[in-house]
Each structure stands twice: as structure tokens, then as C-alpha cells.
Design a protein around this motif. Sequence first.
Motif, PDB file in Angstrom:
ATOM      1  N   ALA A 133       0.831  -1.207   0.000  1.00 53.78           N
ATOM      2  CA  ALA A 133       0.000   0.000   0.000  1.00 53.78           C
ATOM      3  C   ALA A 133       0.865   1.257   0.000  1.00 53.78           C
ATOM      4  CB  ALA A 133      -0.935  -0.006   1.207  1.00 53.78           C
ATOM      5  N   LEU A 134       1.950   1.237   0.754  1.00 52.28           N
ATOM      6  CA  LEU A 134       2.868   2.373   0.759  1.00 52.28           C
ATOM      7  C   LEU A 134       3.501   2.575  -0.622  1.00 52.28           C
ATOM      8  CD1 LEU A 134       4.647   1.844   4.199  1.00 52.28           C
ATOM      9  CD2 LEU A 134       3.207   3.800   3.576  1.00 52.28           C
ATOM     10  N   ALA A 135       3.863   1.469  -1.274  1.00 52.52           N
ATOM     11  CA  ALA A 135       4.460   1.574  -2.609  1.00 52.52           C
ATOM     12  C   ALA A 135       3.448   2.139  -3.609  1.00 52.52           C
ATOM     13  CB  ALA A 135       4.956   0.203  -3.061  1.00 52.52           C
ATOM     14  N   VAL A 136       2.203   1.692  -3.522  1.00 54.86           N
ATOM     15  CA  VAL A 136       1.161   2.207  -4.417  1.00 54.86           C
ATOM     16  C   VAL A 136       0.914   3.682  -4.142  1.00 54.86           C
ATOM     17  CG1 VAL A 136      -1.282   2.021  -5.014  1.00 54.86           C
ATOM     18  CG2 VAL A 136       0.090  -0.045  -4.709  1.00 54.86           C
ATOM     19  N   PHE A 137       0.929   4.074  -2.866  1.00 53.26           N
ATOM     20  CA  PHE A 137       0.733   5.482  -2.523  1.00 53.26           C
ATOM     21  C   PHE A 137       1.857   6.336  -3.113  1.00 53.26           C
ATOM     22  CE2 PHE A 137       0.772   9.228   0.205  1.00 53.26           C
ATOM     23  CZ  PHE A 137      -0.575   9.524   0.291  1.00 53.26           C
ATOM     24  N   ALA A 138       3.095   5.855  -2.996  1.00 56.50           N
ATOM     25  CA  ALA A 138       4.225   6.584  -3.582  1.00 56.50           C
ATOM     26  C   ALA A 138       4.089   6.671  -5.098  1.00 56.50           C
ATOM     27  CB  ALA A 138       5.537   5.894  -3.212  1.00 56.50           C
ATOM     28  N   LEU A 139       3.600   5.597  -5.728  1.00 58.63           N
ATOM     29  CA  LEU A 139       3.376   5.629  -7.173  1.00 58.63           C
ATOM     30  C   LEU A 139       2.355   6.710  -7.530  1.00 58.63           C
ATOM     31  CD1 LEU A 139       3.671   4.424 -10.029  1.00 58.63           C
ATOM     32  CD2 LEU A 139       1.866   2.792  -9.420  1.00 58.63           C
ATOM     33  N   GLY A 140       1.303   6.824  -6.723  1.00 57.71           N
ATOM     34  CA  GLY A 140       0.307   7.869  -6.962  1.00 57.71           C
ATOM     35  C   GLY A 140       0.902   9.263  -6.852  1.00 57.71           C
ATOM     36  N   LEU A 141       1.798   9.467  -5.887  1.00 56.48           N
ATOM     37  CA  LEU A 141       2.460  10.764  -5.739  1.00 56.48           C
ATOM     38  C   LEU A 141       3.304  11.084  -6.969  1.00 56.48           C
ATOM     39  CD1 LEU A 141       3.643  10.581  -2.006  1.00 56.48           C
ATOM     40  CD2 LEU A 141       1.689  11.838  -2.916  1.00 56.48           C
ATOM     41  N   VAL A 142       4.057  10.093  -7.439  1.00 56.28           N
ATOM     42  CA  VAL A 142       4.910  10.309  -8.613  1.00 56.28           C
ATOM     43  C   VAL A 142       4.065  10.624  -9.845  1.00 56.28           C
ATOM     44  CG1 VAL A 142       6.547   9.202 -10.187  1.00 56.28           C
ATOM     45  CG2 VAL A 142       6.795   8.888  -7.718  1.00 56.28           C
ATOM     46  N   LEU A 143       2.998   9.858 -10.047  1.00 61.72           N
ATOM     47  CA  LEU A 143       2.143  10.081 -11.211  1.00 61.72           C
ATOM     48  C   LEU A 143       1.466  11.450 -11.162  1.00 61.72           C
ATOM     49  CD1 LEU A 143       0.471   6.568 -11.629  1.00 61.72           C
ATOM     50  CD2 LEU A 143       2.335   7.567 -12.972  1.00 61.72           C
ATOM     51  N   ALA A 144       1.162  11.935  -9.966  1.00 64.53           N
ATOM     52  CA  ALA A 144       0.566  13.275  -9.842  1.00 64.53           C
ATOM     53  C   ALA A 144       1.545  14.339 -10.312  1.00 64.53           C
ATOM     54  CB  ALA A 144       0.140  13.537  -8.405  1.00 64.53           C
ATOM     55  N   THR A 145       2.821  14.169  -9.988  1.00 65.43           N
ATOM     56  CA  THR A 145       3.816  15.159 -10.411  1.00 65.43           C
ATOM     57  C   THR A 145       4.068  15.106 -11.918  1.00 65.43           C
ATOM     58  OG1 THR A 145       5.705  13.662 -10.066  1.00 65.43           O
ATOM     59  CG2 THR A 145       4.950  14.942  -8.174  1.00 65.43           C
ATOM     60  N   LEU A 146       3.823  13.952 -12.542  1.00 65.85           N
ATOM     61  CA  LEU A 146       4.073  13.796 -13.977  1.00 65.85           C
ATOM     62  C   LEU A 146       2.843  14.087 -14.817  1.00 65.85           C
ATOM     63  CD1 LEU A 146       6.131  10.451 -13.892  1.00 65.85           C
ATOM     64  CD2 LEU A 146       7.016  12.788 -14.006  1.00 65.85           C
ATOM     65  N   SER A 147       1.709  14.360 -14.190  1.00 60.50           N
ATOM     66  CA  SER A 147       0.453  14.528 -14.925  1.00 60.50           C
ATOM     67  C   SER A 147       0.488  15.770 -15.804  1.00 60.50           C
ATOM     68  CB  SER A 147      -0.713  14.629 -13.947  1.00 60.50           C
ATOM     69  OG  SER A 147      -0.828  13.454 -13.175  1.00 60.50           O
ATOM     70  N   THR A 148      -0.060  15.613 -17.010  1.00 58.60           N
ATOM     71  CA  THR A 148      -0.173  16.753 -17.935  1.00 58.60           C
ATOM     72  C   THR A 148      -1.609  16.964 -18.412  1.00 58.60           C
ATOM     73  OG1 THR A 148       0.382  15.293 -19.793  1.00 58.60           O
ATOM     74  CG2 THR A 148       2.201  16.508 -18.758  1.00 58.60           C
ATOM     75  N   THR A 149      -2.525  16.088 -18.011  1.00 52.88           N
ATOM     76  CA  THR A 149      -3.925  16.208 -18.389  1.00 52.88           C
ATOM     77  C   THR A 149      -4.803  16.000 -17.150  1.00 52.88           C
ATOM     78  OG1 THR A 149      -4.198  13.849 -18.880  1.00 52.88           O
ATOM     79  CG2 THR A 149      -3.419  15.284 -20.673  1.00 52.88           C
ATOM     80  N   PRO A 150      -6.034  16.510 -17.170  1.00 56.20           N
ATOM     81  CA  PRO A 150      -6.933  16.285 -16.032  1.00 56.20           C
ATOM     82  C   PRO A 150      -7.196  14.810 -15.766  1.00 56.20           C
ATOM     83  CG  PRO A 150      -7.777  18.040 -17.440  1.00 56.20           C
ATOM     84  CD  PRO A 150      -6.626  17.423 -18.164  1.00 56.20           C
ATOM     85  N   LEU A 151      -7.302  14.001 -16.832  1.00 54.40           N
ATOM     86  CA  LEU A 151      -7.569  12.579 -16.663  1.00 54.40           C
ATOM     87  C   LEU A 151      -6.403  11.877 -15.969  1.00 54.40           C
ATOM     88  CD1 LEU A 151      -9.587  10.317 -17.189  1.00 54.40           C
ATOM     89  CD2 LEU A 151      -8.464   9.925 -19.402  1.00 54.40           C
ATOM     90  N   ALA A 152      -5.179  12.225 -16.370  1.00 54.68           N
ATOM     91  CA  ALA A 152      -4.004  11.619 -15.744  1.00 54.68           C
ATOM     92  C   ALA A 152      -3.907  12.009 -14.272  1.00 54.68           C
ATOM     93  CB  ALA A 152      -2.737  12.040 -16.492  1.00 54.68           C
ATOM     94  N   PHE A 153      -4.198  13.266 -13.964  1.00 53.93           N
ATOM     95  CA  PHE A 153      -4.129  13.713 -12.577  1.00 53.93           C
ATOM     96  C   PHE A 153      -5.210  13.032 -11.739  1.00 53.93           C
ATOM     97  CE2 PHE A 153      -4.889  16.801  -9.126  1.00 53.93           C
ATOM     98  CZ  PHE A 153      -3.602  16.877  -8.619  1.00 53.93           C
ATOM     99  N   SER A 154      -6.409  12.898 -12.288  1.00 49.60           N
ATOM    100  CA  SER A 154      -7.473  12.211 -11.563  1.00 49.60           C
ATOM    101  C   SER A 154      -7.107  10.745 -11.335  1.00 49.60           C
ATOM    102  CB  SER A 154      -8.790  12.306 -12.344  1.00 49.60           C
ATOM    103  OG  SER A 154      -9.200  13.648 -12.487  1.00 49.60           O
TER     104      SER A 154
END
Length: 499
Positions: free
Chosen positions: A87-108
Amino acid sequence: MNATAIAHPTEEGARALRYAALLATYLQSVNLPLPNAALRFIQGSLSMADDQVGWIFTAYFAASAITLPIASWLAARFGLRRVYLLALAVFALGLVLATLSTTPLAFSGARIIQGAASGVLGPLSMAIALETLPAARRAKFGVVLTAIVLSGIATGPSIGGWVSDLFGWRWMFYLGLPVTAYIVLVMGLSLAEKKAAQRPPFDFFGYGSFTLGVIGLQLLLDRGERLDWFASTEICVEALASALGFYLFAVHRLTTKTHFLGKHLFRDRNFVLSTVIFFALGFVLLPTLALTSPMLDEILGYPPITTGCLTLPRGAGLVGAFLLAARMPERIDPRLVVAAGVALVAYANWLMLGYSPLMDWRPVAVAGALQGIGLGVLMPSISKVAFSTLDPQFRPEATGLFNLARIYGSTLGIAIVQTYFFNNMQAMHMALGGNLTPFHGAGAALAASSASPALLGLNEMLTGQAAFVSVLGQFKVLMLAMLAVAPLVPFLRKPNPAS
């Protein structure tokens, strides 16, 4: 064997586990409102439409509501240490993906991943922290855990606003990565693996049908305004999926003996009524933040740091009142405290109806502080009433349902107020624009001028006025939600002090 049992670590190891679990509790709660004060920056960089802003919050909350009921089963089935670290690894993945998001769908999508991990981290962090303490200290320590969750919700907007203003909004998620890495290190070194000797039972059909109903309803509310409601095939499919899910859940619940959300919980009047009131509390708790910060940031033009700071009086009132109410003497009838909390929250929302584009920061601070105090008083008192008449053997299951009521209240509340906000704003814009004719002073001046900047400026002014009036209308909806559950308070039974 209890899925959340922990091997006996040393005193230093137990303390390290407890502090890491508390830090994880704060981390998963602070990330929920973290983007609240930086919505203008996020919208601009992701080209996010106004009606997509609500996804930032509902995506996180809805995902956590889905995974929260199965967190204990996952730990029992696959092992506490394995599930928690994953769960911690998945949470960290979510944080990384939020920083890399370039579209509303990716950020959501990144927010969904964070929320799904959060739903597992919350209950398992509580289990880990409590198991490191002697049994006699666990009841009082539960107050500390709840206070940490509330502190995360209270401080998230101010932290996000400060970081975004100084370094950019993506840094609010970067800062969570080293904290997550520290928790992984401590848990990896000190947390022993434990899981149930036999596969634990779980009503997957009941859980799945209920989840289908909730997800369908959530998508319907989130997407309806953008897709013109039932003129869209997608909305019709989501409505049918929601209706089917709730229908299957109702039939399953009436025709089986053991299932998700057991029947025995609904035979206790105090628990049922308190759960409804707790749902209304959730309906007000986070939707207020989802309305206040955009009002200050986008409509009134406050900088993100100021927007975040103006949420602190509400947070201070919430946490401070919660800690005081949790230590209230037993001789005081908690039903009276519940009534006072409901009244104070409704009064604070009534004060919010008096907001004006010409106001300074003080009305926001005062109304927010009063609402925070009301919510802080209400939370421990209604919890005490809810469990006071319930059979102790049902309390673990009841706790999950009780917390789900608050979570579903918040996620549905945000979706509902966002929907009504945009409907009302469009109607108000048309009403205000309809009164602007060439025979009025401003209209005559514009009619004599062909300058498009003047017309654009006037339209922007009308849009701001319409948006502000619509925000006030949603504060009224939140006030009515609390007033709607107020008549339930006299029907609560007086708790037995011995319970």
C-alpha cells in the motif's frame, strides 16, 4: 489468529512502529485536501475545466471508500506486513504520477491511486499503532489517532498553498516521497509478518454490489453536468449500473444470513441514527473546504498562501474542540453536546451566507472557526452515543460502517455541491446578463463602443458575480443538510455511563 497481531518487538521497535504508523496516518489524511488552495495553479497547468475540479477530491475519497472495507481482510489473507508495504508503494506511485500529470484525466487517475492506497493505510496504521500499546492505553490512544487525521485535513490546504506559491504545485507531492520512504524503511525493518491461519470469510458479493452502486452514483454525479445528464449514453449506463448494484445489494442483504454490513447493526437505534448524523457531518466537513478555497483563490483573487492560511482557524477549532470534547466528563449527557454541535455547525453555515465580494478575511476566519468547533464537538459525542448501546462484539464491524458513512457523506457531498454550483452559476449568469440592455448606463456605453475588451471585461465581471452567488447557495445546501438531521437528536437514547 488476528490479522493485525504483531510479534513482540523491543520497546524501541514498538515505539518506532507506532510513530511511523502515526506519520502514515497523517500522510494519507493530509494528501486529501492538499491541492485545495492551489486549484488555480493546477487548473492552469493541466487545462482543467471548472467542472473537473471536483474530481481532485472525489477521486481520492471514492477510491479510499472502496478499499477501506477490505483492508483488514487483505491483511488477514496475505499478511499485514506485505499488504502494508505494498500500500505504501502504491501510494508513492500515486504521488509520482501526480507530479508527472499533464492532463486532467491523468491527474485524476493519480488521485485514484493515492486514494486506493489511503483506504488500506488508514485502518492498518491504526491497527499497528494500537497493537504496540498495552490494552489499557488503547482506548485513549484512539483519540490521538483521530486527532491526527483531523490535523491532516486541517493543515493540508495551508501546506499545499504555501508550497505551491513558493515552489510550484507539483512540489506538494514531491515532499510526500521522502516521508513515504522513511515509513517503508521503519516498517520493513520492524514490522513482523502475520496473517490468519485460515482464510478469513468475506462477503464479496455484498461488497461488490454495494461498491458498484456507489461507483455508478459517483460517476453519474461527477460526469452528469459535462455530458448533459441523461441525454448521454454514458450517464444512462452509469445510472443503470448504480441502480443494479443497490438492487442486488438490497436483495442479497434480505435473503442471506451473513453479509457485508450485517443486519444486526441496523437493529440498534442509537447506532443507526448516529450513523445518519455522521453522514451529514461528512457532507459538511470536506465540501466546505471544496467551496471555500476556490471562492477565495479563483473568485476573490487571494494568493494560495493566504487561501491556505484562512483554513487554519477552522482546523484549529476542529482539532481543539475534538480534543476537549473527547475528555468531557461522563456526567454530561452527550446528546446535549450532539445537539449543541449540530446547532453550531448550522449557525456557522448561516454566517457563510453573509459572505460578500467586498469582505476582508475576518468573516471567513470567524465562520470557519465556529464551524470547526461545532464539528469538533460533534464528532466524539456522536461516536460515544453510537456505540454506547451496541453489543461490544459488533463494534469492530460497526466502526467500519460508521467511518464509511462519513467518507461517503463527504464524497457525495462534494459531487452534489459541485453539480448544483455549476447549474446555479449558469442560471445566475443568464439572469444577470438578461438585465443588461442598451437602455442601462453600462449597456449604453458598451453599445456605443465596438471594443471587445470592454465586453470581455463585463462578461468576466458577470461570471464572477454569478459564481459568488452560486457558492453562497451551496453553503445554504450544507446548512440544510445539518438542519435535516437535527430532529433525529431527541430520538437518541441516553448512553449508559458504564458503557
